[in-house]
Design a protein around this motif. Structure first.
Motif, PDB file in Angstrom:
ATOM      1  N   HIS A 448      34.914  38.993  28.549  1.00 64.26           N
ATOM      2  CA  HIS A 448      35.863  38.649  29.761  1.00 64.26           C
ATOM      3  C   HIS A 448      36.882  39.894  29.960  1.00 64.26           C
ATOM      4  O   HIS A 448      37.565  39.772  31.166  1.00 64.26           O
ATOM      5  N   ALA A 449      37.308  40.517  28.923  1.00 65.20           N
ATOM      6  CA  ALA A 449      38.139  41.416  29.121  1.00 65.20           C
ATOM      7  C   ALA A 449      37.849  42.655  30.132  1.00 65.20           C
ATOM      8  O   ALA A 449      38.576  43.112  30.963  1.00 65.20           O
ATOM      9  N   VAL A 450      36.706  42.791  29.902  1.00 66.24           N
ATOM     10  CA  VAL A 450      35.986  44.005  30.908  1.00 66.24           C
ATOM     11  C   VAL A 450      35.769  43.234  32.409  1.00 66.24           C
ATOM     12  O   VAL A 450      36.098  43.910  33.423  1.00 66.24           O
ATOM     13  N   GLY A 451      35.517  42.314  32.206  1.00 65.61           N
ATOM     14  CA  GLY A 451      35.645  41.365  33.704  1.00 65.61           C
ATOM     15  C   GLY A 451      36.840  41.387  34.231  1.00 65.61           C
ATOM     16  O   GLY A 451      36.867  41.507  35.528  1.00 65.61           O
ATOM     17  N   ASP A 452      37.987  41.241  33.582  1.00 62.64           N
ATOM     18  CA  ASP A 452      39.269  41.272  34.204  1.00 62.64           C
ATOM     19  C   ASP A 452      39.509  42.429  34.680  1.00 62.64           C
ATOM     20  O   ASP A 452      40.254  42.711  35.732  1.00 62.64           O
ATOM     21  N   GLN A 453      38.928  43.615  33.947  1.00 65.88           N
ATOM     22  CA  GLN A 453      39.190  45.019  34.555  1.00 65.88           C
ATOM     23  C   GLN A 453      38.641  45.019  35.971  1.00 65.88           C
ATOM     24  O   GLN A 453      38.983  46.123  36.712  1.00 65.88           O
ATOM     25  N   VAL A 454      37.425  44.472  36.251  1.00 56.97           N
ATOM     26  CA  VAL A 454      36.729  44.629  37.429  1.00 56.97           C
ATOM     27  C   VAL A 454      37.332  44.015  38.474  1.00 56.97           C
ATOM     28  O   VAL A 454      37.629  44.543  39.569  1.00 56.97           O
ATOM     29  N   LEU A 455      37.971  42.822  37.983  1.00 56.10           N
ATOM     30  CA  LEU A 455      38.842  42.184  38.915  1.00 56.10           C
ATOM     31  C   LEU A 455      40.145  42.776  39.185  1.00 56.10           C
ATOM     32  O   LEU A 455      40.682  42.662  40.527  1.00 56.10           O
ATOM     33  N   ILE A 456      40.721  43.452  38.389  1.00 56.42           N
ATOM     34  CA  ILE A 456      41.972  44.334  38.906  1.00 56.42           C
ATOM     35  C   ILE A 456      41.531  45.479  39.550  1.00 56.42           C
ATOM     36  O   ILE A 456      42.372  45.863  40.432  1.00 56.42           O
ATOM     37  N   ALA A 457      40.521  46.081  39.309  1.00 54.08           N
ATOM     38  CA  ALA A 457      40.003  47.040  39.965  1.00 54.08           C
ATOM     39  C   ALA A 457      39.900  46.980  41.524  1.00 54.08           C
ATOM     40  O   ALA A 457      40.450  47.679  42.623  1.00 54.08           O
ATOM     41  N   ILE A 458      39.117  45.749  41.874  1.00 57.80           N
ATOM     42  CA  ILE A 458      38.847  45.557  43.211  1.00 57.80           C
ATOM     43  C   ILE A 458      40.285  45.051  44.081  1.00 57.80           C
ATOM     44  O   ILE A 458      40.455  45.362  45.228  1.00 57.80           O
ATOM     45  N   SER A 459      41.018  44.515  43.305  1.00 55.24           N
ATOM     46  CA  SER A 459      42.370  44.052  43.746  1.00 55.24           C
ATOM     47  C   SER A 459      43.071  45.393  44.241  1.00 55.24           C
ATOM     48  O   SER A 459      43.729  45.290  45.229  1.00 55.24           O
ATOM     49  N   ARG A 460      43.239  46.215  43.183  1.00 55.66           N
ATOM     50  CA  ARG A 460      43.862  47.492  43.522  1.00 55.66           C
ATOM     51  C   ARG A 460      43.433  48.283  44.551  1.00 55.66           C
ATOM     52  O   ARG A 460      44.001  48.884  45.399  1.00 55.66           O
ATOM     53  N   LEU A 461      42.208  48.276  44.639  1.00 54.38           N
ATOM     54  CA  LEU A 461      41.412  48.953  45.588  1.00 54.38           C
ATOM     55  C   LEU A 461      41.834  48.423  47.251  1.00 54.38           C
ATOM     56  O   LEU A 461      41.953  49.143  48.402  1.00 54.38           O
ATOM     57  N   LEU A 462      41.588  47.018  47.171  1.00 51.93           N
ATOM     58  CA  LEU A 462      42.012  46.438  48.457  1.00 51.93           C
ATOM     59  C   LEU A 462      43.595  46.715  48.857  1.00 51.93           C
ATOM     60  O   LEU A 462      43.866  47.084  50.038  1.00 51.93           O
ATOM     61  N   ARG A 463      44.340  46.603  47.929  1.00 50.71           N
ATOM     62  CA  ARG A 463      45.939  47.033  48.115  1.00 50.71           C
ATOM     63  C   ARG A 463      46.277  48.291  48.698  1.00 50.71           C
ATOM     64  O   ARG A 463      47.005  48.607  49.427  1.00 50.71           O
ATOM     65  N   GLN A 464      45.440  49.265  48.084  1.00 48.05           N
ATOM     66  CA  GLN A 464      45.887  50.646  48.135  1.00 48.05           C
ATOM     67  C   GLN A 464      45.267  51.159  49.656  1.00 48.05           C
ATOM     68  O   GLN A 464      45.572  52.110  50.440  1.00 48.05           O
ATOM     69  N   ARG A 465      43.937  50.601  50.056  1.00 51.05           N
ATOM     70  CA  ARG A 465      43.257  51.006  51.081  1.00 51.05           C
ATOM     71  C   ARG A 465      43.396  50.245  52.426  1.00 51.05           C
ATOM     72  O   ARG A 465      43.064  50.803  53.496  1.00 51.05           O
ATOM     73  N   LEU A 466      44.051  48.879  52.011  1.00 57.03           N
ATOM     74  CA  LEU A 466      44.149  48.227  53.578  1.00 57.03           C
ATOM     75  C   LEU A 466      45.689  48.392  54.224  1.00 57.03           C
ATOM     76  O   LEU A 466      46.434  49.060  53.484  1.00 57.03           O
ATOM     77  N   ARG A 467      46.072  47.978  55.331  1.00 54.63           N
ATOM     78  CA  ARG A 467      47.465  48.412  55.860  1.00 54.63           C
ATOM     79  C   ARG A 467      48.111  47.328  55.316  1.00 54.63           C
ATOM     80  O   ARG A 467      47.845  46.426  54.779  1.00 54.63           O
ATOM     81  N   LYS A 468      49.335  47.928  55.672  1.00 56.06           N
ATOM     82  CA  LYS A 468      50.659  46.951  55.059  1.00 56.06           C
ATOM     83  C   LYS A 468      50.608  45.480  55.584  1.00 56.06           C
ATOM     84  O   LYS A 468      51.117  44.730  55.175  1.00 56.06           O
ATOM     85  N   SER A 469      49.984  45.520  56.865  1.00 52.36           N
ATOM     86  CA  SER A 469      50.074  44.395  57.588  1.00 52.36           C
ATOM     87  C   SER A 469      48.977  43.297  57.240  1.00 52.36           C
ATOM     88  O   SER A 469      49.152  42.076  57.554  1.00 52.36           O
ATOM     89  N   ASP A 470      47.980  43.768  56.597  1.00 53.78           N
ATOM     90  CA  ASP A 470      46.990  42.997  56.000  1.00 53.78           C
ATOM     91  C   ASP A 470      47.155  42.364  54.760  1.00 53.78           C
ATOM     92  O   ASP A 470      48.304  42.669  53.968  1.00 53.78           O
ATOM     93  N   ILE A 471      46.967  41.078  54.722  1.00 58.10           N
ATOM     94  CA  ILE A 471      47.266  40.191  53.515  1.00 58.10           C
ATOM     95  C   ILE A 471      46.087  39.862  52.729  1.00 58.10           C
ATOM     96  O   ILE A 471      45.082  39.371  53.162  1.00 58.10           O
ATOM     97  N   ILE A 472      46.243  39.871  51.411  1.00 52.10           N
ATOM     98  CA  ILE A 472      45.114  39.984  50.285  1.00 52.10           C
ATOM     99  C   ILE A 472      45.477  39.109  49.403  1.00 52.10           C
ATOM    100  O   ILE A 472      46.465  38.658  48.975  1.00 52.10           O
ATOM    101  N   GLY A 473      44.473  38.150  49.062  1.00 52.51           N
ATOM    102  CA  GLY A 473      44.604  36.973  48.403  1.00 52.51           C
ATOM    103  C   GLY A 473      43.483  36.915  47.097  1.00 52.51           C
ATOM    104  O   GLY A 473      42.379  37.269  47.485  1.00 52.51           O
ATOM    105  N   ARG A 474      43.760  36.457  46.080  1.00 53.84           N
ATOM    106  CA  ARG A 474      42.452  35.794  45.289  1.00 53.84           C
ATOM    107  C   ARG A 474      42.340  34.409  45.282  1.00 53.84           C
ATOM    108  O   ARG A 474      42.927  33.581  45.250  1.00 53.84           O
ATOM    109  N   TYR A 475      40.904  34.224  46.017  1.00 52.04           N
ATOM    110  CA  TYR A 475      40.884  33.047  46.503  1.00 52.04           C
ATOM    111  C   TYR A 475      40.412  31.834  45.609  1.00 52.04           C
ATOM    112  O   TYR A 475      40.545  30.763  45.446  1.00 52.04           O
TER     113      TYR A 475
END
Length: 566
Positions: A448-475
């Motif tokens: 699960h620790a590695v799984g958490d790293q995957v979750l963090i990676a995708i969240s960081r990718l979304l934050r960095q590549r999307l616009r400031k006006s876009d809204i991102i959430g963990r559903y």
């Protein structure tokens, strides 16, 4: 015409205050005369006079008018003491207090007409260095210049590609000579280098020393190395390294470090509500905080605070203790009776120096007491620390603790809001739902620790590549949601597909193994639906189809091309 600087604007406020002193003293004389003629309630009259001279004292001390402040303090003390012993006060005591008041007013009139000198900022105070998060100060990774020096061509290119997935632009070098030449031409924001280069086993350490000596500004250096022992890390620290990664270098680890250096997680300026019935002093306080990058709204009538708070969304309320009609303690009690403001930081900024009075003011649920006069830098620091704490508490309530993205409840509320905005503005809003493919297998195979790293990676990718006006959430779980305002379905599909392709190339390292992850995505547009509930349902249905068709793909919602007639 050049815009006045801080010193000039502060001097203008000071001169305005000096010009207003005669008018304030005239008001004090009128109040004193009414009190003497027994034309007003004794307690009310003494309180009004105490507050009036308290304000003169606080503003005078702030502007460096020490003699005026001392006289005003004497008057404030006299009326405060009379107010405290107001239990059928004898006429003789009252007459003594009134007589002292007349004498102090006369001295203040004479003194305020003299030149008191200008306002001087404390030595070392530099308002040009923003101490609060400000969108103008934060740096986008795409504007960062990162140099990577490693003689392993494959590793060098791999890291360039991996960091590129997160929006970082990296320039690679095979040796120190080329790196030094590039730095001389254009200094980077960060240097990543191996300790062992073609020039020798400690060539990276020597190169770091040269960079420190020749660079005009401090240059952050991240060392990467096949060694992870203490001595290697100690050598790197002594060479000026700010971070150290062992090979094979996990890209997520490097991204974490670069994020911290570039302050990529942008925040809005702190929002401070200044409540003070002295407009001049409120303006000076606001001037100091605005120069430090904060957003400030001034309230001079405490009775209007409740009306102002909902739209201003303050991170902190900075209020005077003694105000006409409603004192600070009373206002703090009112705010603490409202559930939505139980955690809102309240800080007093007052000339009150009596520790017992300060304690009483804090006992109603306030968070701090700052005494006038206060140096600008101290004011900024005190306000920043408390405002940051408020931001942190809010984040705990509205954001997912692992990824830092908005939680399920808030992303749904924000979609409702954006759909209403889209209808009002006449533009479309797209909603994308993402789900990591075979995430249970990742947790089962790697933990699960590695799984958490995957979750963090995708969240960081979304934050960095999307616009400031876009809204991102963990559903929820491995499911994420993205709201793309003012975006057509074709644009949203193109963006989310590019992110999907980038995410699939990210390498995850664990126990000597390397693996990749992917996600499936369903997208729907508000042009096809009447409300947020239907829009979510459309995206969820498209996501299900993407899974059914083989995963690692984008599926556009197959709803009708236009909304049904109402």
């Amino acid at each position: 015409m050049n815009k006045p600087n801080f010193q000039q604007r502060a001097q203008q406020l000071r001169e305005k205050f000096l010009s207003q002193i005669p008018q304030r003293l005239q008001r004090a004389e009128e109040e004193l005369a009414r009190l003497q003629r027994d034309e007003m309630d004794l307690g009310q009259g003494l309180s009004e006079l105490r507050t009036l001279f308290h304000n003169i004292k606080g503003t005078s001390s702030t502007y460096g008018l020490s003699e005026v402040a001392q006289l005003a303090e004497r008057a404030e003390t006299a009326f405060a003491e009379a107010l405290h012993r107001n239990d059928g006060q004898t006429p003789a005591n009252l007459l003594t207090t009134i007589g002292e008041g007349w004498g102090l007013i006369a001295q203040l009139r004479e003194l305020s007409g003299q030149d008191q000198g200008g306002v001087q900022l404390p030595t070392g105070f530099d308002l040009s260095q923003c101490v609060t998060p400000d969108c103008h100060c934060a740096t986008d990774p795409n504007t960062q210049i990162i140099y990577l020096c490693d003689d392993d061509a494959d590793l060098r290119q791999q890291l360039i590609n991996q960091l590129g997935c997160f929006g970082y632009q990296v320039r690679g070098f095979a040796n120190g000579v080329d790196l030094l030449a590039a730095v001389a031409e254009q200094a980077p924001d960060v240097v990543i280098m191996d300790i062992i280069l073609a020039e020798g086993e400690d060539a990276g350490l020597q190169l770091a020393k040269r960079l420190r000596e020749e660079a005009r500004l401090p240059l952050p250096i991240i060392f990467i190395s096949g060694r992870g022992d203490f001595n290697a890390r100690l050598d790197a620290v002594r060479a000026g390294g700010v971070a150290y990664c062992t090979k094979p270098v996990p890209p997520i680890e490097l991204v974490d470090i670069l994020d911290a250096m570039s302050a990529h997680a942008e925040q809005d300026p702190y929002r401070i509500l200044v409540v003070d019935d002295d407009p001049n002093l409120a303006s000076y306080t606001a001037l100091v905080l605005r120069e430090a990058g904060m957003t400030v709204e001034i309230i001079t009538d405490p009775k209007t605070v409740l009306a102002a708070l909902p739209s201003f969304n303050a991170d902190l309320v900075l209020m005077d203790l003694y105000m006409h009609d409603c004192v600070g303690i009373e206002l703090a009690r009112i705010l603490r009776q409202i559930p939505g403001y139980l955690s809102l930081p309240i800080v007093y900024l007052s000339g009150e120096t009596n520790m017992e009075e300060q304690f009483n003011a804090l006992s109603v649920g306030a968070d701090g007491f700052l005494t006038k006069p206060i140096k600008p830098q101290q004011l900024i620091t005190a306000v920043s620390l408390r405002a940051e704490r408020m931001r942190s508490l809010r984040n705990l309530m509205v954001r997912d603790s692992l990824t830092g993205l908005f939680n399920h409840t808030n992303i749904k509320q924000m979609l409702e809001h954006e759909c209403i905005q889209a209808e009002r503005q006449g533009w479309p809003v797209c909603f994308a739902m993402l789900d990591l493919d075979r995430f249970k297998e990742i947790n089962d195979n790697y933990g699960h620790a590695v799984g958490d790293q995957v979750l963090i990676a995708i969240s960081r990718l979304l934050r960095q590549r999307l616009r400031k006006s876009d809204i991102i959430g963990r559903y929820g779980g491995e499911e994420f949601a993205v709201i793309l305002p003012n975006t057509e379905l074709g644009q949203a599909t193109e963006v989310m597909n590019a992110l999907r392709a980038s995410f699939a190339t990210i390498e995850f390292f664990t126990q000597g193994q390397v693996f990749h992850a992917s996600y499936s995505c369903g997208i729907a547009s508000s042009r096809q639906y009447l409300n947020a509930t239907e829009l979510r349902s459309g995206a969820d249905s498209a996501l299900y189809q993407a899974k059914q068709k083989g995963r690692n793909r984008i599926q556009v919602d197959q709803a009708p091309e236009s909304k049904p007639d109402v």
